[in-house]
Design a protein around this motif. Structure first.
Motif, PDB file in Angstrom:
ATOM      1  N   PHE A 276       0.288 -29.510  23.472  1.00 33.17           N
ATOM      2  CA  PHE A 276       0.383 -29.046  22.282  1.00 33.17           C
ATOM      3  C   PHE A 276       1.893 -29.282  21.847  1.00 33.17           C
ATOM      4  O   PHE A 276       2.065 -29.642  20.614  1.00 33.17           O
ATOM      5  CB  PHE A 276       0.294 -27.459  22.424  1.00 33.17           C
ATOM      6  CG  PHE A 276      -1.129 -27.079  22.379  1.00 33.17           C
ATOM      7  CD1 PHE A 276      -2.016 -27.574  21.246  1.00 33.17           C
ATOM      8  CD2 PHE A 276      -1.707 -26.620  23.614  1.00 33.17           C
ATOM      9  CE1 PHE A 276      -3.481 -27.068  21.661  1.00 33.17           C
ATOM     10  CE2 PHE A 276      -2.949 -26.121  23.758  1.00 33.17           C
ATOM     11  CZ  PHE A 276      -3.678 -26.349  22.666  1.00 33.17           C
ATOM     12  N   THR A 277       2.853 -29.280  22.682  1.00 31.04           N
ATOM     13  CA  THR A 277       4.289 -29.496  21.935  1.00 31.04           C
ATOM     14  C   THR A 277       4.621 -30.966  21.488  1.00 31.04           C
ATOM     15  O   THR A 277       4.955 -31.318  20.578  1.00 31.04           O
ATOM     16  CB  THR A 277       5.257 -28.962  23.237  1.00 31.04           C
ATOM     17  OG1 THR A 277       5.005 -27.871  23.641  1.00 31.04           O
ATOM     18  CG2 THR A 277       6.743 -29.544  22.723  1.00 31.04           C
TER      19      THR A 277
ATOM     20  N   HIS B  25       2.063 -32.976  20.648  1.00 34.06           N
ATOM     21  CA  HIS B  25       1.340 -33.232  19.524  1.00 34.06           C
ATOM     22  C   HIS B  25       2.241 -32.703  18.128  1.00 34.06           C
ATOM     23  O   HIS B  25       2.063 -33.625  17.173  1.00 34.06           O
ATOM     24  CB  HIS B  25      -0.169 -32.523  19.471  1.00 34.06           C
ATOM     25  CG  HIS B  25      -1.118 -32.509  18.437  1.00 34.06           C
ATOM     26  ND1 HIS B  25      -0.993 -31.635  17.291  1.00 34.06           N
ATOM     27  CD2 HIS B  25      -1.862 -33.695  17.930  1.00 34.06           C
ATOM     28  CE1 HIS B  25      -2.047 -32.156  16.409  1.00 34.06           C
ATOM     29  NE2 HIS B  25      -2.154 -33.200  16.827  1.00 34.06           N
ATOM     30  N   ALA B  26       3.000 -31.583  18.314  1.00 31.36           N
ATOM     31  CA  ALA B  26       3.651 -31.298  17.161  1.00 31.36           C
ATOM     32  C   ALA B  26       4.585 -32.154  16.665  1.00 31.36           C
ATOM     33  O   ALA B  26       5.155 -32.246  15.503  1.00 31.36           O
ATOM     34  CB  ALA B  26       4.230 -29.872  17.708  1.00 31.36           C
ATOM     35  N   ALA B  27       4.913 -33.018  17.830  1.00 36.25           N
ATOM     36  CA  ALA B  27       5.979 -33.955  17.563  1.00 36.25           C
ATOM     37  C   ALA B  27       5.458 -35.507  17.006  1.00 36.25           C
ATOM     38  O   ALA B  27       6.392 -36.437  16.904  1.00 36.25           O
ATOM     39  CB  ALA B  27       6.928 -34.319  18.664  1.00 36.25           C
TER      40      ALA B  27
END
Length: 361
Positions: free
Chosen positions: A217-218, A220-222
């Motif tokens: 998730f982290t 993907h946010a980047a």
């Protein structure tokens, strides 16, 4: 308590599509015959839906309706469409839809199995049906197959608009993730819980899953794409080594029997973490006095989920165990589904009572 065995008037959407009656397979649209393509607004997404309206149902002659929800990884053209089509022929307005993130519905990332989204999809479909001119909003029921059954049972707990709920081959995706499909005899191995080493998922493995998903998730946010893996092995050699449940699933999803190009046989691995704390049966007793019907195969590895739901529900409730049937047999095999459809017709007819110009047959 019962445990039993069983051997519109004008649709206004200008873009509505009537499906061909010449279809012979799932991929060709055999389960969509008689339906109209529609769209449902859902928590910021748009659900692609097939809408089935029996002859005689109209604004002047409103009919009972049933929302039908598909399994994990499925699409509306498969078993949910099969049941929606069959119940429409029994006099019910029905809708089968692609869950958000699947099929022709919107939702990013694709192939993301979120229990929260799946439940809200059903709630949105209920809202949509309640506003259809052909539907009596006081007579709406819900049906789900496999994981769709678990989600349907969950949604109705907080939605009094749904007057009756049924699940066929119910699958508790949370319990399966934690304890294995057979209950305490599985291990987490990718997207499905498969019987590998005879042990349930350990606390260490669970922590690793959650850490890996959190990192995804982290990242993907980047801007890093989510990892996706196959739900079912597509390689013949790998499939031959798989457990019985996986092989039975492949006999439906990966053959002409149930294959559909919109069902991609993939899952975002990060979404598996969302299953670990999911408990759809916690408040099943609050559904009462609305009735609950559970139908499962006698030989299904997933029978325990229907039994758990039955034990958690309050009266009126019924568990129907289909002799000699496995989990996926109830998706489409006529020797099992014909009596099931009759049972569902009886159940929804009794539960959604009111005078109607269209009678269940």
């Amino acid at each position: 308590m019962k445990k039993t065995h069983i051997a519109s008037a004008a649709l206004t959407a200008a873009s509505a599509l009537f499906f061909s009656a010449n279809a012979a397979t799932v991929a060709e649209g055999v389960n969509t015959v008689g339906s109209v393509s529609m769209q449902i607004a859902a928590h910021g997404e748009t659900l692609a839906a097939n809408f089935y309206v029996p002859k005689g149902c109209s604004e002047g002659n409103k009919c009972p309706a049933v929302v039908v929800s598909h399994p994990w990884g499925g699409v509306k053209e498969q078993t949910s469409g099969y049941y929606a089509q069959a119940l429409s022929r029994k006099g019910f307005v029905t809708v089968a839809f692609d869950a958000s993130h699947y099929g022709m519905s919107t939702g990013e990332p694709r192939d993301f199995e979120s229990p929260e989204s799946r439940v809200e999809d059903i709630r949105s479909a209920v809202s949509w049906l309640a506003n259809r001119p052909e539907v009596d909003a006081s007579r709406i029921g819900s049906l789900g197959i496999c994981a769709g059954g678990g989600y349907a049972l969950h949604e109705v707990q907080s939605d009094p608009r749904v007057k009756a709920v049924a699940a066929v081959s119910a699958y508790d995706i949370g319990a399966a993730a934690r304890d294995g499909i057979d209950g305490g005899v599985g291990a987490q191995d990718g997207p499905l819980v498969r019987e590998l080493d005879g042990a349930p998922m350990t606390l260490e493995n669970r922590r690793a899953l959650l850490e890996n998903s959190a990192a995804s998730f982290t990242n993907h946010a980047a801007g890093t794409p989510f990892e996706r893996i196959s739900l079912l092995p597509e390689n013949a050699e790998d499939l031959a080594k798989a457990d019985a449940f996986t092989q039975e699933a492949a006999s439906y999803y990966l053959t002409s029997r149930g294959r559909h190009p919109n069902a991609k046989n993939r899952v975002v691995t990060a979404s598996l973490a969302l299953h670990q704390t999911y408990q759809p049966f916690s408040f099943l007793s609050t559904i009462a006095p609305r009735p609950v019907l559970l139908i499962a195969g006698e030989k299904a590895q997933t029978l325990r989920f229907s039994r758990s739901a039955f034990n958690a529900a309050a009266e009126p409730k019924e568990l129907v165990v289909v002799p000699n049937a496995h989990h996926f047999d109830l998706y489409d095999k006529p020797e099992f589904t014909i009596p099931i459809i009759e049972k569902l017709t009886q159940f929804f007819t009794a539960a959604l009572t009111a005078n109607s110009g269209v009678q269940a047959k």
